[in-house]
Motif scaffolding. Sequence first.
Motif, PDB file in Angstrom:
ATOM      1  N   GLY A  12     -44.896   9.465  -4.739  1.00 45.27           N
ATOM      2  CA  GLY A  12     -43.777   8.639  -4.290  1.00 45.27           C
ATOM      3  C   GLY A  12     -44.230   7.575  -3.299  1.00 45.27           C
ATOM      4  O   GLY A  12     -45.366   7.580  -2.809  1.00 45.27           O
ATOM      5  N   THR A  13     -43.337   6.673  -2.959  1.00 42.07           N
ATOM      6  CA  THR A  13     -43.655   5.570  -2.057  1.00 42.07           C
ATOM      7  C   THR A  13     -44.035   6.057  -0.659  1.00 42.07           C
ATOM      8  O   THR A  13     -45.006   5.595  -0.077  1.00 42.07           O
ATOM      9  CB  THR A  13     -42.461   4.592  -1.963  1.00 42.07           C
ATOM     10  OG1 THR A  13     -42.116   4.163  -3.270  1.00 42.07           O
ATOM     11  CG2 THR A  13     -42.809   3.394  -1.114  1.00 42.07           C
ATOM     12  N   GLY A  14     -43.276   7.009  -0.122  1.00 40.41           N
ATOM     13  CA  GLY A  14     -43.588   7.546   1.204  1.00 40.41           C
ATOM     14  C   GLY A  14     -44.951   8.215   1.229  1.00 40.41           C
ATOM     15  O   GLY A  14     -45.732   8.056   2.168  1.00 40.41           O
ATOM     16  N   TRP A  15     -45.222   8.977   0.185  1.00 40.17           N
ATOM     17  CA  TRP A  15     -46.515   9.659   0.056  1.00 40.17           C
ATOM     18  C   TRP A  15     -47.644   8.627   0.024  1.00 40.17           C
ATOM     19  O   TRP A  15     -48.641   8.763   0.722  1.00 40.17           O
ATOM     20  CB  TRP A  15     -46.513  10.494  -1.230  1.00 40.17           C
ATOM     21  CG  TRP A  15     -47.771  11.215  -1.518  1.00 40.17           C
ATOM     22  CD1 TRP A  15     -48.104  12.474  -1.092  1.00 40.17           C
ATOM     23  CD2 TRP A  15     -48.876  10.738  -2.296  1.00 40.17           C
ATOM     24  NE1 TRP A  15     -49.353  12.803  -1.557  1.00 40.17           N
ATOM     25  CE2 TRP A  15     -49.851  11.756  -2.299  1.00 40.17           C
ATOM     26  CE3 TRP A  15     -49.139   9.564  -2.982  1.00 40.17           C
ATOM     27  CZ2 TRP A  15     -51.059  11.632  -2.959  1.00 40.17           C
ATOM     28  CZ3 TRP A  15     -50.342   9.439  -3.643  1.00 40.17           C
ATOM     29  CH2 TRP A  15     -51.283  10.457  -3.624  1.00 40.17           C
ATOM     30  N   LEU A  16     -47.467   7.590  -0.805  1.00 41.20           N
ATOM     31  CA  LEU A  16     -48.489   6.547  -0.942  1.00 41.20           C
ATOM     32  C   LEU A  16     -48.689   5.786   0.370  1.00 41.20           C
ATOM     33  O   LEU A  16     -49.826   5.586   0.818  1.00 41.20           O
ATOM     34  CB  LEU A  16     -48.118   5.575  -2.061  1.00 41.20           C
ATOM     35  CG  LEU A  16     -49.072   4.403  -2.258  1.00 41.20           C
ATOM     36  CD1 LEU A  16     -50.449   4.914  -2.700  1.00 41.20           C
ATOM     37  CD2 LEU A  16     -48.518   3.423  -3.258  1.00 41.20           C
ATOM     38  N   LEU A  17     -47.598   5.367   1.009  1.00 37.82           N
ATOM     39  CA  LEU A  17     -47.713   4.607   2.251  1.00 37.82           C
ATOM     40  C   LEU A  17     -48.357   5.424   3.368  1.00 37.82           C
ATOM     41  O   LEU A  17     -49.093   4.872   4.190  1.00 37.82           O
ATOM     42  CB  LEU A  17     -46.346   4.092   2.695  1.00 37.82           C
ATOM     43  CG  LEU A  17     -45.772   2.945   1.858  1.00 37.82           C
ATOM     44  CD1 LEU A  17     -44.356   2.612   2.310  1.00 37.82           C
ATOM     45  CD2 LEU A  17     -46.662   1.724   1.925  1.00 37.82           C
TER      46      LEU A  17
END
Length: 121
Positions: A12-17
């Motif tokens: 997910g985006t949070g994981w990636l960021l």
Amino acid sequence: MAERYSSFTPGGTGWLLQRVTAAFLVLTLAFHFFLLHFVNHAYEIEFAGTQMRMENLGYMLTMIMFLWAAAFHGVNGVYNALVNQGLTGTPKRVVLGILSLAGIALVVQGTYVALVMGGIL
């Protein structure tokens, strides 16, 4: 065997960021230590020297990005650690609001200081 739980959605985006900011922080922290502890020793650091470094646009932008990445990484990490510990409902929303406001205040104040020290404001 216990199930592994994480509030991050893998991929997910949070994981990636969280991972991108971690990598960026490792690189910029290495740059910071090299510049301010090996090129210039800690006892040589003065306000005028800091102003001089901040007048270099590339350096100033790097330090602003460092601040933003650190603020996001810290706030996001603390929030997700609390969620992983079972924070839910209204307390979860309150904590998200408080952490978000604190992160925004940190970024606004830090960016303002950087721009003033760089002679832009």
